[in-house]
Design a protein around this motif. Structure first.
Motif, mmCIF file in Angstrom:
data_model
loop_
_atom_site.group_PDB
_atom_site.id
_atom_site.type_symbol
_atom_site.label_atom_id
_atom_site.label_comp_id
_atom_site.label_asym_id
_atom_site.label_seq_id
_atom_site.Cartn_x
_atom_site.Cartn_y
_atom_site.Cartn_z
ATOM 1 N N ALA A 117 42.615 54.014 102.590
ATOM 2 C CA ALA A 117 42.308 54.294 104.233
ATOM 3 C C ALA A 117 43.604 53.459 104.953
ATOM 4 N N PRO A 118 44.176 53.799 105.920
ATOM 5 C CA PRO A 118 45.171 53.127 106.361
ATOM 6 C C PRO A 118 44.815 51.746 106.766
ATOM 7 N N GLY A 119 45.522 50.808 106.501
ATOM 8 C CA GLY A 119 45.471 49.324 106.751
ATOM 9 C C GLY A 119 44.546 48.662 105.719
ATOM 10 N N ALA A 120 44.134 49.469 104.661
ATOM 11 C CA ALA A 120 42.998 48.911 103.701
ATOM 12 C C ALA A 120 44.035 48.127 102.524
ATOM 13 N N ALA A 121 45.089 48.753 102.094
ATOM 14 C CA ALA A 121 45.805 48.454 100.858
ATOM 15 C C ALA A 121 47.291 48.373 101.131
ATOM 16 N N ARG A 122 47.956 47.371 100.247
ATOM 17 C CA ARG A 122 49.517 47.801 100.112
ATOM 18 C C ARG A 122 49.913 47.923 98.909
ATOM 19 N N GLY A 123 50.920 48.603 98.654
ATOM 20 C CA GLY A 123 51.336 48.894 97.186
ATOM 21 C C GLY A 123 51.875 50.457 97.161
ATOM 22 N N GLY A 124 51.676 50.960 96.006
ATOM 23 C CA GLY A 124 51.959 52.551 95.788
ATOM 24 C C GLY A 124 52.383 52.547 94.272
ATOM 25 N N PHE A 125 52.980 53.618 93.808
ATOM 26 C CA PHE A 125 53.537 53.839 92.513
ATOM 27 C C PHE A 125 54.547 52.787 92.170
ATOM 28 N N LEU A 126 54.497 52.059 91.070
ATOM 29 C CA LEU A 126 55.496 51.342 90.402
ATOM 30 C C LEU A 126 55.915 51.805 88.917
ATOM 31 N N PRO A 127 57.308 52.173 88.687
ATOM 32 C CA PRO A 127 57.651 52.664 87.496
ATOM 33 C C PRO A 127 57.675 51.571 86.469
#
Length: 130
Positions: A117-127
């Motif tokens: 959900a927008p604003g719930a988390a920070r991050g993404g895919f890390l190689p």
């Protein structure tokens, strides 16, 4: 910076997931905003999964080291059983990286719609780095 294993949750799956709670890198990670089917790669970030330690490395001085051997490993719905850190590391190797999400606190249940959900988390895919 060291992050206690109790503040993490390693989740097995085709694209492995690492949840961080109260991580010192929280504000340095990009905000997750209305993602599509896949999360974008976090520019300048990488993950080094190892049986004893997991390193989330970011640009500059940003990064955390997790004593992975004692950290909790669970299985996502429909994924292989949560045997342990060795299997999670194998999942990361196969996927070429992992989704890393930093939250205020760890969820009781892994609910992707709530996590993303927008604003719930920070991050993404890390190689992954070998």
């Amino acid at each position: 910076m060291l992050l206690a294993p109790e503040q993490t949750l390693f989740v097995r799956g085709d694209t492995p997931l690492l949840l961080l709670a109260g991580a010192p890198v929280h504000d340095a990670l990009p905000l997750v905003t209305a993602p599509g089917e896949t999360l974008p790669a976090c520019e300048g970030w990488s993950i080094v999964p190892r049986l004893t330690l997991c390193v989330v490395d970011g640009p500059g001085d940003h990064g955390v080291v997790i004593p992975a051997f004692t950290a909790p490993v669970v299985a996502a719905a429909g994924s292989p059983a949560a045997d342990g850190m060795a299997e999670w590391c194998t999942d990361v190797e196969k996927a070429g990286g992992a989704i890393v999400l930093s939250l205020d606190r760890l969820p009781d249940v892994i609910d992707w719609s709530a996590l993303l959900a927008p604003g719930a988390a920070r991050g993404g895919f890390l190689p992954a780095v070998s």
